[in-house]
Write a protein that holds these residues in place. Structure first.
Motif, mmCIF file in Angstrom:
data_model
loop_
_atom_site.group_PDB
_atom_site.id
_atom_site.type_symbol
_atom_site.label_atom_id
_atom_site.label_comp_id
_atom_site.label_asym_id
_atom_site.label_seq_id
_atom_site.Cartn_x
_atom_site.Cartn_y
_atom_site.Cartn_z
ATOM 1 N N ILE A 152 0.837 -1.212 0.000
ATOM 2 C CA ILE A 152 0.000 0.000 0.000
ATOM 3 C C ILE A 152 0.865 1.253 0.000
ATOM 4 C CG2 ILE A 152 -1.637 1.339 1.393
ATOM 5 C CD1 ILE A 152 -2.879 -1.343 2.267
ATOM 6 N N TRP A 153 1.896 1.271 0.855
ATOM 7 C CA TRP A 153 2.779 2.443 0.899
ATOM 8 C C TRP A 153 3.525 2.607 -0.427
ATOM 9 C CZ3 TRP A 153 4.884 0.552 6.240
ATOM 10 C CH2 TRP A 153 3.979 0.900 7.237
ATOM 11 N N HIS A 154 3.922 1.501 -1.032
ATOM 12 C CA HIS A 154 4.575 1.551 -2.340
ATOM 13 C C HIS A 154 3.629 2.168 -3.371
ATOM 14 C CE1 HIS A 154 6.269 -0.769 -6.029
ATOM 15 N NE2 HIS A 154 6.831 0.427 -5.927
ATOM 16 N N ALA A 155 2.368 1.726 -3.355
ATOM 17 C CA ALA A 155 1.379 2.250 -4.300
ATOM 18 C C ALA A 155 1.117 3.734 -4.059
ATOM 19 C CB ALA A 155 0.079 1.460 -4.158
ATOM 20 N N ARG A 156 1.058 4.131 -2.804
ATOM 21 C CA ARG A 156 0.805 5.542 -2.492
ATOM 22 C C ARG A 156 1.885 6.447 -3.065
ATOM 23 N NH1 ARG A 156 1.607 9.868 0.588
ATOM 24 N NH2 ARG A 156 -0.170 10.888 1.581
ATOM 25 N N GLN A 157 3.142 6.042 -2.873
ATOM 26 C CA GLN A 157 4.230 6.868 -3.386
ATOM 27 C C GLN A 157 4.272 6.855 -4.915
ATOM 28 O OE1 GLN A 157 4.201 8.382 -0.674
ATOM 29 N NE2 GLN A 157 6.390 8.859 -0.700
ATOM 30 N N LEU A 158 3.931 5.730 -5.517
ATOM 31 C CA LEU A 158 3.845 5.692 -6.985
ATOM 32 C C LEU A 158 2.804 6.693 -7.476
ATOM 33 C CD1 LEU A 158 4.010 1.842 -7.679
ATOM 34 C CD2 LEU A 158 5.659 3.549 -8.489
ATOM 35 N N LEU A 171 -2.916 -1.864 -6.010
ATOM 36 C CA LEU A 171 -4.063 -1.775 -5.106
ATOM 37 C C LEU A 171 -5.177 -2.740 -5.519
ATOM 38 C CD1 LEU A 171 -4.098 2.122 -4.716
ATOM 39 C CD2 LEU A 171 -3.384 0.458 -2.983
ATOM 40 N N LYS A 172 -5.399 -2.879 -6.810
ATOM 41 C CA LYS A 172 -6.433 -3.808 -7.298
ATOM 42 C C LYS A 172 -6.060 -5.254 -6.976
ATOM 43 C CE LYS A 172 -8.114 -0.779 -10.990
ATOM 44 N NZ LYS A 172 -8.101 -0.523 -12.456
ATOM 45 N N ASN A 173 -4.779 -5.564 -7.048
ATOM 46 C CA ASN A 173 -4.337 -6.922 -6.694
ATOM 47 C C ASN A 173 -4.591 -7.215 -5.219
ATOM 48 O OD1 ASN A 173 -3.490 -7.645 -9.262
ATOM 49 N ND2 ASN A 173 -1.395 -6.875 -8.939
ATOM 50 N N ILE A 174 -4.367 -6.207 -4.381
ATOM 51 C CA ILE A 174 -4.634 -6.379 -2.945
ATOM 52 C C ILE A 174 -6.118 -6.648 -2.725
ATOM 53 C CG2 ILE A 174 -4.665 -5.197 -0.694
ATOM 54 C CD1 ILE A 174 -2.151 -3.673 -1.631
ATOM 55 N N LEU A 175 -6.963 -5.865 -3.387
ATOM 56 C CA LEU A 175 -8.407 -6.000 -3.199
ATOM 57 C C LEU A 175 -8.956 -7.287 -3.814
ATOM 58 C CD1 LEU A 175 -9.404 -2.277 -3.830
ATOM 59 C CD2 LEU A 175 -9.429 -3.490 -1.652
ATOM 60 N N LYS A 182 -7.371 -6.210 7.518
ATOM 61 C CA LYS A 182 -7.716 -4.867 8.021
ATOM 62 C C LYS A 182 -7.188 -3.746 7.137
ATOM 63 C CE LYS A 182 -3.709 -4.566 11.136
ATOM 64 N NZ LYS A 182 -3.267 -4.265 12.518
ATOM 65 N N TYR A 183 -6.253 -4.071 6.223
ATOM 66 C CA TYR A 183 -5.697 -3.028 5.359
ATOM 67 C C TYR A 183 -6.442 -2.911 4.026
ATOM 68 C CZ TYR A 183 -1.911 -3.458 8.736
ATOM 69 O OH TYR A 183 -1.192 -3.496 9.898
ATOM 70 N N SER A 184 -7.422 -3.781 3.776
ATOM 71 C CA SER A 184 -8.147 -3.735 2.510
ATOM 72 C C SER A 184 -8.918 -2.434 2.360
ATOM 73 C CB SER A 184 -9.114 -4.925 2.422
ATOM 74 O OG SER A 184 -8.406 -6.138 2.474
ATOM 75 N N LYS A 185 -9.497 -1.951 3.456
ATOM 76 C CA LYS A 185 -10.233 -0.688 3.415
ATOM 77 C C LYS A 185 -9.289 0.464 3.062
ATOM 78 C CE LYS A 185 -13.333 2.219 6.168
ATOM 79 N NZ LYS A 185 -13.993 2.394 7.494
ATOM 80 N N ALA A 187 -6.554 0.221 1.292
ATOM 81 C CA ALA A 187 -6.222 0.092 -0.129
ATOM 82 C C ALA A 187 -7.342 0.643 -1.004
ATOM 83 C CB ALA A 187 -5.952 -1.378 -0.461
ATOM 84 N N LYS A 188 -8.591 0.367 -0.613
ATOM 85 C CA LYS A 188 -9.736 0.850 -1.392
ATOM 86 C C LYS A 188 -9.821 2.372 -1.363
ATOM 87 C CE LYS A 188 -14.704 0.105 -1.972
ATOM 88 N NZ LYS A 188 -15.901 -0.621 -1.453
ATOM 89 N N THR A 189 -9.590 2.947 -0.184
ATOM 90 C CA THR A 189 -9.616 4.407 -0.051
ATOM 91 C C THR A 189 -8.533 5.045 -0.912
ATOM 92 O OG1 THR A 189 -10.459 4.246 2.206
ATOM 93 C CG2 THR A 189 -9.437 6.329 1.589
ATOM 94 N N LEU A 190 -7.336 4.467 -0.881
ATOM 95 C CA LEU A 190 -6.221 4.999 -1.654
ATOM 96 C C LEU A 190 -6.487 4.889 -3.155
ATOM 97 C CD1 LEU A 190 -3.401 6.222 -1.709
ATOM 98 C CD2 LEU A 190 -2.459 3.921 -1.491
ATOM 99 N N LEU A 191 -7.125 3.800 -3.586
ATOM 100 C CA LEU A 191 -7.444 3.610 -4.997
ATOM 101 C C LEU A 191 -8.352 4.721 -5.509
ATOM 102 C CD1 LEU A 191 -7.216 1.709 -7.493
ATOM 103 C CD2 LEU A 191 -9.286 0.567 -6.647
ATOM 104 N N ASN A 192 -9.246 5.199 -4.639
ATOM 105 C CA ASN A 192 -10.225 6.216 -5.048
ATOM 106 C C ASN A 192 -9.798 7.646 -4.721
ATOM 107 O OD1 ASN A 192 -12.067 4.239 -5.983
ATOM 108 N ND2 ASN A 192 -12.741 3.855 -3.867
ATOM 109 N N THR A 193 -8.574 7.804 -4.196
ATOM 110 C CA THR A 193 -8.088 9.139 -3.830
ATOM 111 C C THR A 193 -7.243 9.731 -4.946
ATOM 112 O OG1 THR A 193 -8.030 8.537 -1.489
ATOM 113 C CG2 THR A 193 -6.751 10.469 -2.142
#
Length: 588
Positions: A152-158, A171-175, A182-185, A187-193
């Motif tokens: 998730i942190w890797h995806a955020r910085q990307l 993020l889609k792979n995680i979901l 507990k981190y799926s939520k 990942a979903k929030t980050l995908l839509n941000t």
């Protein structure tokens, strides 16, 4: 004998009292002089933490690494790794710190330690590391608990770096994973941000008595903050959310509750110590960092780990001046005259305690109440104490016992001789032509309004000693007026700006051009604090836990003063020792 639990009591007491040098000495002795025992792990871990508090990060990490090698299965292993992490963070070795925080989280059985490690790792991942640095750590380690977080942190910085497609794929792979956690939520929030919303402006709440008794000082301070903000070229300028405390504790508390409910990142306020203490307790309860700008009360920093006092407190003021007088001026005996209030007692206690600790002697301590105009009683008592000390010293130099009765007998004989020889039949104490020479330093931590009354009477008392003072002596007009009596006085102060200092002149000119007003000294205080906070924000430290690290490791040198927090307290320890000599004030 083996290390026993009771052997650790003294070092633990020292640590609790922030006496880290003493704790270090005791722990090293325990480890060197005792065979291994079940308490050796505790001693080693404590020593690593003590080194860290002493800002000796090299030795902190050395001891922690030795601990991990020697006790790989210890239940304290995660704590030792945490020392490596926090020491690396304070050294600003961000990739090392990030990896150690991850390792702490992986090993921690303690939920509090695990949460702290995760928070610091998240802070570093989002504020200090690139996507490539995060990926390299993820790919080279074996991660169990933190694998999803690292992705998730890797995806955020990307995404923050403009690589949206790569980020979204992760993020889609995680979901898509059947093992939702507990981190799926997250990942979903980050995908839509959207990328532009990843970094938000910081909010600084400011509580000042903008109306009321100290309104002039408060408005001057706020103008200094606003000027620093307008002058800054930062791309991440914070929002200032301002509230008026009206100078009352109830309004200050109401303002603090309002701001803390708005999820501010930092709180600044108030000017008075009692109001500052009230809002600091509320901020500490919400784990919001608060910076108290001007109060000098002792122990404000004890209200919470994120409570920072920008002014030096009275304990620092008194102890620093005492240390300078004893060590640099070689003064060994002292008298003092101080107001009989909290300020007077706090600063003289600090001065006296330090002199006692260094091996000096307080010969006489006298007090006065507000409104006093005659100080004859106090100065006469000091003269008598000085004469009696000289007699005591003389008796001891002759290898005799200086008992109170013997000292009194010699004093009465001397006093009788002075009366006989004087025309007006005055005794030793009131014969002001006879100087007191046994007092090396005379501490006068008096208020500005009392100087005009006390200084002429100090001169009349004829105590030949070095005058010393507190912050209220920093008034050039008053000093010049009494130059004949106290030329050479040395005093402590929180700040000092020479009128012709080029940086100060530049500040004044720019301030006038911007605001059409002339800045007061409180504007300088506000300007310095705001620039300090801007530096923290620019270096991405403006959150609850990380800002503590920034404050402890980032001294700031501003106009006329510095902000430097020592190893043990969240109180500014940068004090100035000044001397008024031949019409000039010089910093010693």
């Amino acid at each position: 004998m083996p290390i026993q639990k009771q052997n650790l009591i003294r070092p633990l007491i020292c640590i609790k009292n922030a006496q880290y040098d003493e704790a270090k000495t005791g722990l090293i002795a325990l480890l060197q002089n005792n065979p291994e025992s079940k308490f050796q792990t505790s001693a080693m871990l404590l020593l690593a933490k003590v080194y860290e508090n002493l800002q000796d990060y090299e030795n902190a990490k050395r001891v922690a690494e030795n601990f991990i090698v020697k006790f790989p299965k210890s239940r304290y292993k995660a704590d030792a790794v945490y020392v490596l992490a926090s020491s690396s963070l304070k050294e600003k070795k961000y990739t090392d710190a990030f990896e150690y925080f991850l390792l702490t989280y992986e090993a921690a059985s303690n939920s509090v330690l695990a949460e702290k490690s995760e928070n610091y790792a998240a802070f570093l991942a989002t504020e200090h590391l690139t996507s490539d640095e995060i990926k390299a750590i993820k790919d080279t380690g074996t991660w169990d608990k933190t694998s999803t977080l690292l992705s998730i942190w890797h995806a955020r910085q990307l995404k923050a770096e403009g690589k949206k497609n790569q980020a979204d794929n992760i993020l889609k792979n995680i979901l898509a994973s059947p093992q939702q956690n507990k981190y799926s939520k997250l990942a979903k929030t980050l995908l839509n941000t959207p990328a532009e919303n990843l970094y938000t402006k910081k909010n600084i709440g400011v509580i000042l008595p903008l109306s009321g008794f100290f309104s002039a000082e408060a408005n001057d301070f706020l103008k200094g903050m606003a000027f620093a903000l307008s002058e800054s070229r930062s791309t991440n300028k914070p929002n200032l959310i301002i509230r008026d405390s009206k100078g009352t504790t109830s309004d200050a508390i109401h303002a603090a509750n309002d701001l803390l409910d708005k999820e501010i990142d930092i709180l600044v306020g108030e000017l008075e110590g009692s109001n500052s203490a009230a809002i600091a307790a509320l901020a500490a309860d919400k784990n919001t960092p608060i910076f108290i700008p001007l109060a000098t009360n002792n122990n404000l920093h004890t209200l919470g780990k994120n409570v920072f006092q920008i002014n030096t407190n009275l304990e620092t003021d008194g102890a620093s001046l005492a240390e300078y007088a004893f060590n640099e001026l070689n003064l060994k005996t002292f008298a003092m005259l101080a107001p009989a209030d909290d300020y007077g007692h706090d600063i003289t206690d600090a001065f006296s305690n330090k002199i006692d600790e260094l091996g000096g002697r307080i010969i006489s301590q006298q007090w006065y109440y507000p409104g006093t105009e005659s100080y004859k009683k106090q100065f006469d008592a000091i003269r008598e104490a000085g004469f009696r000390y000289a007699i005591r010293d003389s008796i001891q130099s002759k290898k005799l016992s200086a008992t109170p009765a013997r000292v009194d007998s010699f004093f009465k004989a001397w006093n009788r001789d002075v009366k006989i020889s004087s025309e007006d039949k005055k005794g030793l104490i009131e014969s002001y032509d006879i100087p007191v020479t046994s007092i090396d330093g005379f501490f006068l931590p008096i208020y500005e309004e009392d100087i005009d009354y006390i200084v002429p009477q100090f001169a009349l008392a004829n105590v030949n000693s070095q005058p010393l003072g507190g912050k209220y002596w920093l008034n050039e007009k008053i000093l010049e007026r009494h130059r004949t009596y106290i030329d050479g006085i040395i005093f402590s102060a929180n700040y000092y700006l020479a009128e012709m200092d080029p940086n100060y002149r530049k500040f004044i000119n720019k301030f006038r051009m911007t605001t059409s007003q002339t800045p007061g000294k409180y504007a300088v205080n506000g300007y310095n604090l705001m620039n300090f906070l801007l530096k923290a924000i620019d270096e991405h430290y403006a959150t609850g836990q990380p800002i503590t690290t920034f404050v402890k490791t980032s001294p700031y040198h501003g106009l006329g003063s510095s902000i430097f927090f020592n190893k043990s307290e969240n109180t500014n320890s940068s004090i100035k020792i000044l001397q008024f000599k031949d019409g000039n004030i010089d910093q010693l």
